[in-house]
Write a protein that holds these residues in place. Structure first.
Motif, mmCIF file in Angstrom:
data_model
loop_
_atom_site.group_PDB
_atom_site.id
_atom_site.type_symbol
_atom_site.label_atom_id
_atom_site.label_comp_id
_atom_site.label_asym_id
_atom_site.label_seq_id
_atom_site.Cartn_x
_atom_site.Cartn_y
_atom_site.Cartn_z
ATOM 1 N N ARG A 1 0.812 -1.217 0.000
ATOM 2 C CA ARG A 1 0.000 0.000 0.000
ATOM 3 C C ARG A 1 0.843 1.264 0.000
ATOM 4 O O ARG A 1 0.302 2.363 0.117
ATOM 5 C CB ARG A 1 -0.936 0.017 1.219
ATOM 6 N N LEU B 1 -11.668 -6.670 3.254
ATOM 7 C CA LEU B 1 -11.396 -5.305 2.791
ATOM 8 C C LEU B 1 -9.896 -5.036 2.740
ATOM 9 O O LEU B 1 -9.400 -4.387 1.803
ATOM 10 C CB LEU B 1 -12.090 -4.303 3.720
ATOM 11 N N PHE C 1 -8.705 -6.776 -0.513
ATOM 12 C CA PHE C 1 -9.114 -6.364 -1.848
ATOM 13 C C PHE C 1 -9.155 -4.855 -2.074
ATOM 14 O O PHE C 1 -9.206 -4.420 -3.227
ATOM 15 C CB PHE C 1 -10.494 -6.960 -2.172
ATOM 16 N N VAL C 2 -9.181 -4.043 -1.037
ATOM 17 C CA VAL C 2 -9.252 -2.583 -1.216
ATOM 18 C C VAL C 2 -7.840 -2.008 -1.143
ATOM 19 O O VAL C 2 -7.216 -2.017 -0.086
ATOM 20 C CB VAL C 2 -10.158 -1.938 -0.151
ATOM 21 N N PRO C 3 -7.318 -1.469 -2.243
ATOM 22 C CA PRO C 3 -5.935 -0.958 -2.264
ATOM 23 C C PRO C 3 -5.837 0.465 -1.717
ATOM 24 O O PRO C 3 -5.436 1.401 -2.412
ATOM 25 C CB PRO C 3 -5.572 -1.025 -3.745
ATOM 26 N N SER C 4 -6.195 0.647 -0.468
ATOM 27 C CA SER C 4 -6.157 1.967 0.153
ATOM 28 C C SER C 4 -5.532 1.855 1.532
ATOM 29 O O SER C 4 -5.980 1.053 2.368
ATOM 30 C CB SER C 4 -7.569 2.554 0.256
ATOM 31 N N GLU D 1 -8.131 3.008 4.289
ATOM 32 C CA GLU D 1 -9.167 2.008 4.541
ATOM 33 C C GLU D 1 -8.590 0.796 5.265
ATOM 34 O O GLU D 1 -9.217 0.259 6.191
ATOM 35 C CB GLU D 1 -9.790 1.573 3.214
ATOM 36 N N ASN D 2 -7.412 0.358 4.866
ATOM 37 C CA ASN D 2 -6.805 -0.791 5.528
ATOM 38 C C ASN D 2 -6.483 -0.491 6.984
ATOM 39 O O ASN D 2 -6.623 -1.366 7.851
ATOM 40 C CB ASN D 2 -5.530 -1.208 4.794
ATOM 41 N N SER E 1 -9.740 -0.646 8.851
ATOM 42 C CA SER E 1 -10.153 -2.048 8.973
ATOM 43 C C SER E 1 -9.350 -2.773 10.045
ATOM 44 O O SER E 1 -9.897 -3.588 10.799
ATOM 45 C CB SER E 1 -9.994 -2.755 7.626
#
Length: 525
Positions: free
Chosen positions: A370, A424, A427-430, A433-434, A437
């Motif tokens: 990331r 998340l 699969f979420v490349p942020s 957000e990571n 989470s």
């Protein structure tokens, strides 16, 4: 729970290594020995004396342990850089910690028995340290000269155990601060876990009293608050460490600064748990009373028995100690034949493995996939532990309120939320957000382990509680070593992207195991 008992065969807590029969030394023959009269009602030692300061010391001790344990994930990239480590090699830190904990579990019975062994004199108050006591005890009918009995002082044992192991834990900060090399770091992590096994006191049959049951008997919600204190220490340490590193200070200086916290912890434990004169006299009275009522040695199947009608301090639904409870070979055999024990133990192993893998490798995952800022990525670990601190304190308040059925479905929901958060992260490349989470994962992970211990107590018979909880805890320690090692090995071969794959799989396994547990209390099944 180990009582302040005279060490003789009839009262030995472990049939595998029975203590010698009570020995009485006197200038006269044993037939003419005059035993001291009972000056107080002979009961098991009360834990309510100085309870407030002792609870404070217990919470601060757990905060200190969390402080040293929670910073690993933040510093793991710096360990890899400074010592040229691979992912698999760096994961050996978790293995060293598990080995130290296992050694502590094996040694705790012998060490605590040695530290608590006391020669009670009829004319003197027993000393806290193994030094002659100058405080003479007034007796209405003085016994024969030099009359003494070899017994066990639970208060002296608890004090010496906590004091010695808190000093031992400070060696972890000293070795890590010296930055002597990766082998010395492995030794440091083993020493930290070794001392932690004694201070926590929840991995052996006889050390249950020192921390977990002591806190439970003082405060019904104390155990949840205690582990919440651990999470607070693990939350603060990455914040402080990352801030220090961002200013250009060596990471090793964080450990040297932590020695101040360790010194305060040791001083507080010594001050709070130093036995009072009344506690030592109570231990002596109990030892003399057991000598008076000493009976012929029973067989191994009936050793370590105790009768009481009071409720269990651990708040179990199952009847606790309403009849004679044995801790012998038959108890172990009965425990290992319980399928629910193995379900709870495997669940504990998977959960601790998921927790250790997440907090240990999330920083490396974010740096590698990331493109996280090295000066701020360490705060993600703080978010994970901060979420866990909130839920642990909340569960400490709600744990004694929620019903059996409510607890079952609350934890089922927590595992489901954790599963979604790991997806998340995968699969979420942020980075943002990571990070959020990861904090939510810590929040929902908080009550899972305490709830697993509670459901094991409620579903298993009372006579196998001690053995069963020791097995569950041992599996948890094993999982905290093997799963991070597997994660590190796969990361070396494939890359850090394997972390969410492993944690998602672990959530699926936890969900499947937890749903197999009953939704009704044992008496309604």
């Amino acid at each position: 729970m180990r009582s302040s008992a005279l060490q003789h065969t009839a009262q030995s807590p472990m049939p595998e290594s029975p203590s010698p029969s009570p020995s009485v030394s006197s200038g006269e023959k044993p037939k003419t020995l005059s035993l001291p009269p009972v000056t107080t009602t002979t009961t098991f030692p009360s834990h309510n004396e100085r309870s407030r300061i002792r609870l404070t010391a217990a919470f601060f001790a757990l905060l200190t342990l969390g402080w040293g344990d929670g910073v690993t994930g933040t510093l793991l990239p710096y360990f890899k850089r400074d010592f040229n480590l691979s992912f698999m090699t760096s994961s050996l830190l978790f293995v060293a910690s598990a080995v130290g904990y296992a050694l502590g579990t094996l040694c705790v019975e012998f060490v605590t028995s040695f530290l608590g062994r006391t020669c009670f004199s009829a004319a003197k108050t027993p000393a806290v340290l193994p030094l002659p006591s100058l405080c003479r005890r007034k007796l209405q009918h003085p016994p024969a000269s030099d009359a003494s009995v070899l017994g066990f002082s639970i208060h002296r044992c608890r004090f010496l155990t906590l004091a010695i192991m808190s000093v031992c834990h400070s060696a972890f900060f000293m070795i890590m601060g010296s930055k002597s090399g990766f082998p010395s770091m492995l030794v440091a992590y083993a020493i930290s876990a070794f001392s932690r096994s004694f201070i926590l006191g929840d991995r052996s049959l006889t050390s249950l009293l020192y921390r977990n049951v002591y806190v439970c008997t003082i405060s019904k919600r104390g155990l949840g608050y205690m582990y919440g204190s651990w999470a607070i220490g693990a939350f603060c340490a990455p914040l402080v460490c990352q801030s220090i590193i961002a200013t250009g200070i060596r990471w090793a200086n964080f450990y040297f600064g932590s020695l101040v916290l360790s010194a305060i912890n040791t001083s507080l434990l010594v001050f709070a748990f130093c036995p009072t004169r009344i506690e030592l006299l109570r231990d002596a009275d109990f030892a003399w009373a057991l000598l008076r009522s000493a009976s012929p040695t029973p067989d191994a199947a009936t050793v370590a028995t105790k009768e009481t009608a009071q409720a269990s301090p651990t708040q179990s639904i199952a009847p606790i100690l309403q009849k004679k409870i044995s801790v012998g070979p038959r108890t172990y055999s009965a425990a290992v034949r319980k399928p629910k024990l193995w379900a709870s133990a495997i669940f504990s192993m998977i959960y601790t493995g998921s927790e250790s893998s997440t907090q240990g490798f999330i920083v490396i995952y974010l740096l590698s996939l990331r493109s996280a800022n090295p000066n701020t990525v360490g705060y993600v670990t703080s978010g994970f532990w901060g979420g866990m601190a909130i839920s642990r304190f909340l569960w400490g308040y709600l744990g004694s309120i929620v019903t059996f059925r409510q607890r079952k479905w609350i934890i089922q929901g927590c595992i489901s939320v954790a599963f979604c958060m790991h997806l998340l992260i995968w699969f979420v490349p942020s980075f943002i957000e990571n990070a959020v989470s990861a904090a939510v994962v810590g929040l929902v992970y908080g009550p899972i382990y305490p709830a697993n211990i509670s459901i094991a107590r409620d579903l298993l018979p009372a006579e196998v509680h001690l053995v069963s909880l020791a097995i569950v805890a041992a599996f948890g320690s094993f999982g905290a070593a093997v799963f991070p090692f597997i994660t590190g090995t796969l990361s070396t071969a494939v890359g850090p992207r394997t972390l969410p794959i492993i944690t998602v799989s672990q959530c699926v396994a936890m969900f499947g195991l937890w749903i197999l547990f009953p939704s009704q209390p044992p008496e309604q099944l």
